[in-house]
Enzyme design. Sequence first.
Site, PDB file in Angstrom:
ATOM      1  N   GLY A   1       0.862  -1.176   0.000  1.00 57.68           N
ATOM      2  CA  GLY A   1       0.000   0.000   0.000  1.00 57.68           C
ATOM      3  C   GLY A   1       0.892   1.216   0.000  1.00 57.68           C
ATOM      4  O   GLY A   1       2.020   1.150  -0.484  1.00 57.68           O
ATOM      5  N   GLU A   2       0.415   2.307   0.554  1.00 63.35           N
ATOM      6  CA  GLU A   2       1.247   3.498   0.661  1.00 63.35           C
ATOM      7  C   GLU A   2       1.601   3.669   2.140  1.00 63.35           C
ATOM      8  O   GLU A   2       0.726   3.862   2.972  1.00 63.35           O
ATOM      9  CB  GLU A   2       0.498   4.711   0.093  1.00 63.35           C
ATOM     10  N   SER A   3       2.903   3.603   2.460  1.00 63.57           N
ATOM     11  CA  SER A   3       3.291   3.521   3.870  1.00 63.57           C
ATOM     12  C   SER A   3       2.947   4.780   4.660  1.00 63.57           C
ATOM     13  O   SER A   3       2.617   4.703   5.836  1.00 63.57           O
ATOM     14  CB  SER A   3       4.784   3.202   3.995  1.00 63.57           C
TER      15      SER A   3
ATOM     16  N   CYS B   1       6.386  -5.104   1.434  1.00 62.43           N
ATOM     17  CA  CYS B   1       6.614  -3.780   0.855  1.00 62.43           C
ATOM     18  C   CYS B   1       6.308  -2.678   1.875  1.00 62.43           C
ATOM     19  O   CYS B   1       7.128  -2.390   2.737  1.00 62.43           O
ATOM     20  CB  CYS B   1       5.804  -3.627  -0.441  1.00 62.43           C
TER      21      CYS B   1
ATOM     22  N   ARG C   1      13.463   3.508   1.652  1.00 67.12           N
ATOM     23  CA  ARG C   1      12.209   3.552   0.879  1.00 67.12           C
ATOM     24  C   ARG C   1      12.488   3.828  -0.598  1.00 67.12           C
ATOM     25  O   ARG C   1      13.457   4.500  -0.919  1.00 67.12           O
ATOM     26  CB  ARG C   1      11.287   4.664   1.395  1.00 67.12           C
TER      27      ARG C   1
ATOM     28  N   ILE D   1       7.551  -3.265  -6.548  1.00 69.50           N
ATOM     29  CA  ILE D   1       6.849  -2.066  -7.008  1.00 69.50           C
ATOM     30  C   ILE D   1       7.226  -0.877  -6.136  1.00 69.50           C
ATOM     31  O   ILE D   1       6.885  -0.845  -4.956  1.00 69.50           O
ATOM     32  CB  ILE D   1       5.325  -2.303  -6.987  1.00 69.50           C
ATOM     33  N   ARG D   2       7.944   0.062  -6.711  1.00 65.97           N
ATOM     34  CA  ARG D   2       8.464   1.190  -5.925  1.00 65.97           C
ATOM     35  C   ARG D   2       8.973   0.662  -4.588  1.00 65.97           C
ATOM     36  O   ARG D   2       8.683   1.200  -3.514  1.00 65.97           O
ATOM     37  CB  ARG D   2       7.372   2.250  -5.702  1.00 65.97           C
TER      38      ARG D   2
ATOM     39  N   HIS E   1       6.178  -8.546  -3.507  1.00 70.64           N
ATOM     40  CA  HIS E   1       4.748  -8.851  -3.319  1.00 70.64           C
ATOM     41  C   HIS E   1       4.417 -10.300  -3.659  1.00 70.64           C
ATOM     42  O   HIS E   1       3.966 -10.585  -4.763  1.00 70.64           O
ATOM     43  CB  HIS E   1       3.907  -7.928  -4.208  1.00 70.64           C
TER      44      HIS E   1
ATOM     45  N   GLU F   1       1.963 -11.862  -2.881  1.00 73.66           N
ATOM     46  CA  GLU F   1       0.507 -11.986  -3.064  1.00 73.66           C
ATOM     47  C   GLU F   1       0.084 -11.750  -4.505  1.00 73.66           C
ATOM     48  O   GLU F   1      -1.072 -11.983  -4.862  1.00 73.66           O
ATOM     49  CB  GLU F   1      -0.229 -11.023  -2.114  1.00 73.66           C
TER      50      GLU F   1
END
Lengths: 294, 193
Positions: B46-48, B78, B105, B135-136, B171, B173
Site C-alpha cells: 500500500g502506501e506507507s 513492501c 524507501r 513495485i516502488r 509482493h 501476493e
Amino acid sequence: MEEKGTWRVKKGLAEMLKGGVIMDVTTPEQARIAEEAGAVAVMALERVPADIRAAGGVARMADPAVIEAIMNAVTIPVMAKARIGHFVEAQILEAMGVDYLDESEVLTPADESFHINKHQFKVPFVCGARNLGEALRRIGEGAAMIRTKGEAGTGDIVEAVRHMRAVMDEIRRVQNLPEEELMTAAKELGAPYESLKEVARAGRLPVVNFAAGGVATPADASLMMQLGADGIFVGSGIFKSDNPAARAKAIVEATTHYDDPELLARVSKGIGEAMRGIYAGGLKAEERIQGRGW
Amino acid sequence: MQIGVLALQGDVAEHLHAVEACGVKALAVKKKEQLETVDGLIIPGGESTTVGKLLVKYGLDDAIRERAQAGMPVFGTCTGLILMARDIIGSEQPRLSLIDIHVQRNAFGRQVDSFEADLVIEAVGGPPPFRAVFIRAPYIESVDPGVEVLAEYKGKAVMARQEGRLVAAFHPELTGDDRVHRYFVDMVREAVG
C-alpha cells in the site's frame, strides 16, 4: 532475469493504491497537504478541473517544471495527465519519471479517433470510462487502471454514480450470459471479445477501478466505495473547498471506513463548506467533458 | 486458526486470497476488536505514509505492538516491511518498530524502475526460484543482530525474519505462488501451538 514495465508491475501499482484517495494538486504546498492528509498519490496539474472548465481554451499537459516541483515535494507516487492520443506528451512524462499517466478527457483531446498505444510504455496508464465497453477498450490499449469519468470539475457526484453503476450492471449482466451470447454482447458493448469473456468468467474488471469526476464530500467517497469503486480520485473537491487539509483527511478516513456510518458522521463534521459546484444536468452538450474518448 | 490482513489501505484482497489458498481462514482487519480475533497478521502492500497515519489515528499501532510482543506473528510486504522496520532511513514517518532492520524507501527508483525478477529463497523451498514483483520497493540496507536475511537481490536484503516477524520487500501476493504465505502460515501454526 529482471524485467521492467511488465503488465504485473503496471497493474500492481494500482493494486497498491486500492482503498486510498488520489488528490489533484497544483503546487508543492498542496502536494504536501495531500500527503500529510494521507493521500496514496497525487495528480500533478497546472489547474484543477474546475479551473480548466472556467478558463476554457485548450487544456494541455502541465508545465514539466510544475510536475517536477511536485515530484520533489513528496514521497508518494506522482501522476500526471496527457491529452487523449497525445503520445508525445506521454513520452515526455515518462522520461521525467512520473509514476502513473492519466490519458485524460479533462484535457483537450489531441486525436479525435485514437487513443495512445499504452502497451508501448513502461509507465502505467489510467484512463476514464463510462461503461464496460469503454473500460475494456482502454484496457485493450494497455491501460493498467480504470476510473469512472464522472463529470470533472463539477462537484456533482451524479455522473460518477451513473458510470460506476453502468460498469457494475454490465459486469453482472455478462456474468449471466450463456457463452454463445457473448460475441453479440461484445459487439453491442463495443468491447474486445476475449477481454469480455474474461470479465464474464471472473465477474470483475481485470484491473483496478477507481471513482472520479464529482467527489466533493466524505459521503460522496463512501457512496462510490459502496457502489464498488476500489478507491477514489478527488479533483477540484479538495482545493476548491473552504478547508482543504481538514476535508482531505476526512475523505481519506471516509474511504477507508466507507462501511461505518457513525465514523462517516464524525469525520463529516466541521470541515467547512464543500466546493460550490455546478449541476451536471444543466451543462450543455459541448460543456460535458465525459463525451471525450473513443 | 485465523490470519488477519490489515485493511486500512492497499492490496488487502490479494493477501486474503493467498491466505485462503493455504487453507486458512482470513479476516480483513480495520478495527481493534477484529485484531483480537486473529492469530497472525499480514500488513499488505500500500502506501506507507497513508497506512502509518491511519494506524496511529485509530490506535492500531499500539494494539499491534502489544499483540506482537505477546507472540503473535506479523508478516509485512513492501509497505508492511517499511512500517515494521525500526529504522526508516531519512524518515520520521509513523511506524510499528517490530523488526531491527534499516530500510531505504523507494530504493530501486520510481515506478518506471519497478520490476520483477527470480529470487532464490531457501527458507520457502524450491527450485523453481520465486518470481518476485517489486513495485516502488524498499530494500533492507542493513540488519541488526538477531535478524536473519532470507533473500537477497543484487546484494541487497529483500526478505528477513526476526523470531515471529517476517518481512519482504516484494509482493508474493501478486504471483499466485503461495510458498511465502505457506511459510508464514507455518509460523502462525507454530505460535498457536
